[in-house]
Design an enzyme around this catalytic site. Structure first.
Site, PDB file in Angstrom:
ATOM      1  N   TYR A 113       7.211 -30.543  43.147  1.00 61.16           N
ATOM      2  CA  TYR A 113       7.025 -31.223  41.859  1.00 61.16           C
ATOM      3  C   TYR A 113       8.372 -31.485  41.182  1.00 61.16           C
ATOM      4  CZ  TYR A 113       5.612 -31.633  36.887  1.00 61.16           C
ATOM      5  OH  TYR A 113       5.442 -32.042  35.582  1.00 61.16           O
ATOM      6  N   GLY A 134      -5.756 -36.091  29.501  1.00 61.26           N
ATOM      7  CA  GLY A 134      -4.504 -35.419  29.182  1.00 61.26           C
ATOM      8  C   GLY A 134      -3.557 -36.256  28.336  1.00 61.26           C
ATOM      9  N   LYS A 185      10.331 -35.086  40.343  1.00 56.11           N
ATOM     10  CA  LYS A 185      10.730 -35.523  38.999  1.00 56.11           C
ATOM     11  C   LYS A 185      12.248 -35.752  38.909  1.00 56.11           C
ATOM     12  CE  LYS A 185       6.677 -35.346  36.871  1.00 56.11           C
ATOM     13  NZ  LYS A 185       6.023 -36.553  36.346  1.00 56.11           N
ATOM     14  N   ASP A 218      -5.104 -45.582  43.392  1.00 57.63           N
ATOM     15  CA  ASP A 218      -4.221 -44.489  43.789  1.00 57.63           C
ATOM     16  C   ASP A 218      -2.807 -45.054  43.789  1.00 57.63           C
ATOM     17  OD1 ASP A 218      -2.691 -42.577  45.073  1.00 57.63           O
ATOM     18  OD2 ASP A 218      -4.152 -42.201  46.654  1.00 57.63           O
ATOM     19  N   VAL A 219      -1.970 -44.589  42.877  1.00 57.54           N
ATOM     20  CA  VAL A 219      -0.632 -45.191  42.777  1.00 57.54           C
ATOM     21  C   VAL A 219       0.221 -44.929  44.017  1.00 57.54           C
ATOM     22  CG1 VAL A 219      -0.580 -45.202  40.240  1.00 57.54           C
ATOM     23  CG2 VAL A 219       0.391 -43.249  41.503  1.00 57.54           C
TER      24      VAL A 219
HETATM   25  N1  NAP Z   1       1.266 -31.056  30.575  1.00 57.05           N
HETATM   26  C1  NAP Z   1       2.468 -30.493  30.656  1.00 57.05           C
HETATM   27  O1  NAP Z   1       2.703 -29.354  30.246  1.00 57.05           O
HETATM   28  C2  NAP Z   1       3.593 -31.310  31.240  1.00 57.05           C
HETATM   29  C3  NAP Z   1       4.868 -30.750  31.272  1.00 57.05           C
HETATM   30  C4  NAP Z   1       5.913 -31.491  31.813  1.00 57.05           C
HETATM   31  C5  NAP Z   1       5.690 -32.755  32.311  1.00 57.05           C
HETATM   32  N2  NAP Z   1       4.427 -33.269  32.279  1.00 57.05           N
HETATM   33  C6  NAP Z   1       4.224 -34.616  32.853  1.00 57.05           C
HETATM   34  O2  NAP Z   1       3.449 -35.412  31.976  1.00 57.05           O
HETATM   35  C7  NAP Z   1       2.567 -36.252  32.729  1.00 57.05           C
HETATM   36  C8  NAP Z   1       1.129 -36.059  32.266  1.00 57.05           C
HETATM   37  O3  NAP Z   1       0.792 -34.703  32.399  1.00 57.05           O
HETATM   38  P1  NAP Z   1      -0.693 -34.182  32.132  1.00 57.05           P
HETATM   39  O4  NAP Z   1      -0.589 -32.727  31.865  1.00 57.05           O
HETATM   40  O5  NAP Z   1      -1.401 -35.029  31.139  1.00 57.05           O
HETATM   41  O6  NAP Z   1      -1.346 -34.389  33.588  1.00 57.05           O
HETATM   42  P2  NAP Z   1      -2.881 -34.376  34.029  1.00 57.05           P
HETATM   43  O7  NAP Z   1      -3.762 -33.923  32.905  1.00 57.05           O
HETATM   44  O8  NAP Z   1      -2.982 -33.658  35.317  1.00 57.05           O
HETATM   45  O9  NAP Z   1      -3.161 -35.935  34.245  1.00 57.05           O
HETATM   46  C9  NAP Z   1      -2.523 -36.639  35.231  1.00 57.05           C
HETATM   47  C10 NAP Z   1      -3.428 -37.795  35.624  1.00 57.05           C
HETATM   48  O10 NAP Z   1      -2.835 -38.388  36.748  1.00 57.05           O
HETATM   49  C11 NAP Z   1      -3.852 -38.976  37.492  1.00 57.05           C
HETATM   50  N3  NAP Z   1      -3.443 -39.067  38.885  1.00 57.05           N
HETATM   51  C12 NAP Z   1      -3.037 -38.074  39.723  1.00 57.05           C
HETATM   52  N4  NAP Z   1      -2.708 -38.594  40.910  1.00 57.05           N
HETATM   53  C13 NAP Z   1      -2.914 -39.930  40.827  1.00 57.05           C
HETATM   54  C14 NAP Z   1      -2.729 -41.012  41.715  1.00 57.05           C
HETATM   55  N5  NAP Z   1      -2.273 -40.811  42.958  1.00 57.05           N
HETATM   56  N6  NAP Z   1      -3.041 -42.263  41.293  1.00 57.05           N
HETATM   57  C15 NAP Z   1      -3.506 -42.478  40.047  1.00 57.05           C
HETATM   58  N7  NAP Z   1      -3.689 -41.486  39.140  1.00 57.05           N
HETATM   59  C16 NAP Z   1      -3.392 -40.236  39.536  1.00 57.05           C
HETATM   60  C17 NAP Z   1      -5.083 -38.137  37.344  1.00 57.05           C
HETATM   61  O11 NAP Z   1      -6.117 -39.087  37.239  1.00 57.05           O
HETATM   62  P3  NAP Z   1      -7.689 -38.771  37.485  1.00 57.05           P
HETATM   63  O12 NAP Z   1      -8.038 -37.693  36.501  1.00 57.05           O
HETATM   64  O13 NAP Z   1      -8.330 -40.076  37.196  1.00 57.05           O
HETATM   65  O14 NAP Z   1      -7.844 -38.336  38.923  1.00 57.05           O
HETATM   66  C18 NAP Z   1      -4.825 -37.356  36.048  1.00 57.05           C
HETATM   67  O15 NAP Z   1      -5.753 -37.662  35.035  1.00 57.05           O
HETATM   68  C19 NAP Z   1       2.808 -35.903  34.196  1.00 57.05           C
HETATM   69  O16 NAP Z   1       3.701 -36.817  34.772  1.00 57.05           O
HETATM   70  C20 NAP Z   1       3.439 -34.533  34.142  1.00 57.05           C
HETATM   71  O17 NAP Z   1       4.254 -34.262  35.253  1.00 57.05           O
HETATM   72  C21 NAP Z   1       3.384 -32.591  31.758  1.00 57.05           C
END
Ligand code: NAP
Length: 239
Positions: free
Chosen positions: A155, A16, A159, A63-64
């Site tokens: 969530y 992502g 945040k 795991d953070v």
């Molecule tokens: N995408 C959006 O539309 C959007 C919108 C607003 C904000 N955001 C923010 O942007 C950030 C990235 O979003 P994203 O869409 O790229 O998320 P994502 O694809 O779900 O990726 C998040 C990553 O976090 C890792 N993760 C989850 N729990 C964990 C833990 N306890 N310890 C270590 N790693 C952990 C997962 O790793 P593994 O795959 O290795 O398990 C996953 O690859 C997030 O903070 C999200 O809240 C995203």
């Protein structure tokens, strides 16, 4: 021989947005420590891809939400021999449900990953970052309005609290020359949890891209007088 590059740590960096930020940071002159939880093969191929760009990358499963695992993650950072320059708290779990369906287990896991995890990572990072070091936390745009919908409240509260933590730490560490800021995406094209975007709701008429987020991160990396800020990168979504 050229000086070693500074080290950037990106949590949840294997997939992502985190993955894209890792590649952008490698291009911007950092070596990378990629943290992941379950995406072992993705982390492996990403570190290989970064290696092909001339940067060096390491990966570490942690795991953070678990302070001891975060401590071991930072031991790996220390062992790289690089000076830590940047930490990106990118981990964010999102399990959208109406408030009345959120049980205690789900609530605690969201807060543990998104808020407590960032706290553990910031704490370990702040004991290592020197002057000019930075932490960038990922938030979410339009948080107040999202919260008021009673949807994915765990969530949005995680945040909102992370923003307050960012501000508090920014105030405390400014005199040390360490800056903390937040970048808050709106609806991204490659949406979290693959739930899809909502371009019709965005005043600018399109969902955001990873490139849009990188523009804000790149700005912060160059900014000399910005700490405790929250940059919403959302095309006017939920203002
Ligand atoms: N995408 C959006 O539309 C959007 C919108 C607003 C904000 N955001 C923010 O942007 C950030 C990235 O979003 P994203 O869409 O790229 O998320 P994502 O694809 O779900 O990726 C998040 C990553 O976090 C890792 N993760 C989850 N729990 C964990 C833990 N306890 N310890 C270590 N790693 C952990 C997962 O790793 P593994 O795959 O290795 O398990 C996953 O690859 C997030 O903070 C999200 O809240 C995203």
């Amino acid at each position: 021989m050229s000086a070693p590059r500074p080290l950037a740590l990106v949590t949840g960096g294997a997939k992502g947005l985190g993955r894209d930020l890792c590649l952008q940071l490698a291009g911007a002159g950092y070596d990378l420590l990629v943290n992941y939880l379950s995406s072992e093969s993705e982390a492996e191929s990403l570190t290989a891809e970064i290696g092909g760009t001339g940067a060096v990358a390491w990966r570490h499963r942690a795991d953070v939400a678990d302070e001891a695992e975060v401590s071991r993650l930072f031991s790996t950072a220390d062992a790289t021999g690089r000076k830590l320059g940047l930490v990106v708290n990118n981990v964010g779990i999102y399990d959208p449900r109406p408030l009345r369906q959120i049980d205690g287990v789900g609530w605690e896991r969201t807060i543990a990953c998104n808020l407590n995890g960032a706290f553990h990572v910031c704490r370990a990072a702040l004991s290592r970052l020197g002057r000019g070091g930075q932490i960038i936390n990922l938030g979410v745009a339009g948080n107040q309005m999202n919260q008021a919908e009673g949807f994915a409240t765990d969530y949005y509260i995680s945040k909102a609290a992370l923003l307050q933590l960012t501000r508090a730490m920014a105030a405390e560490y400014a005199a040390d020359g360490v800056w903390l800021n937040m970048v808050s995406p709106g609806q991204l094209v490659n949406s979290i949890g693959e739930v899809g975007g909502a371009p019709g709701l965005v005043p600018m008429g399109r969902d955001g891209t990873f490139g849009d987020i990188w523009e804000a991160v790149r700005y912060l990396l160059a900014a000399k007088y910005v700490t405790g800020a929250n940059i919403e990168v959302a095309g006017g979504y939920r203002l």
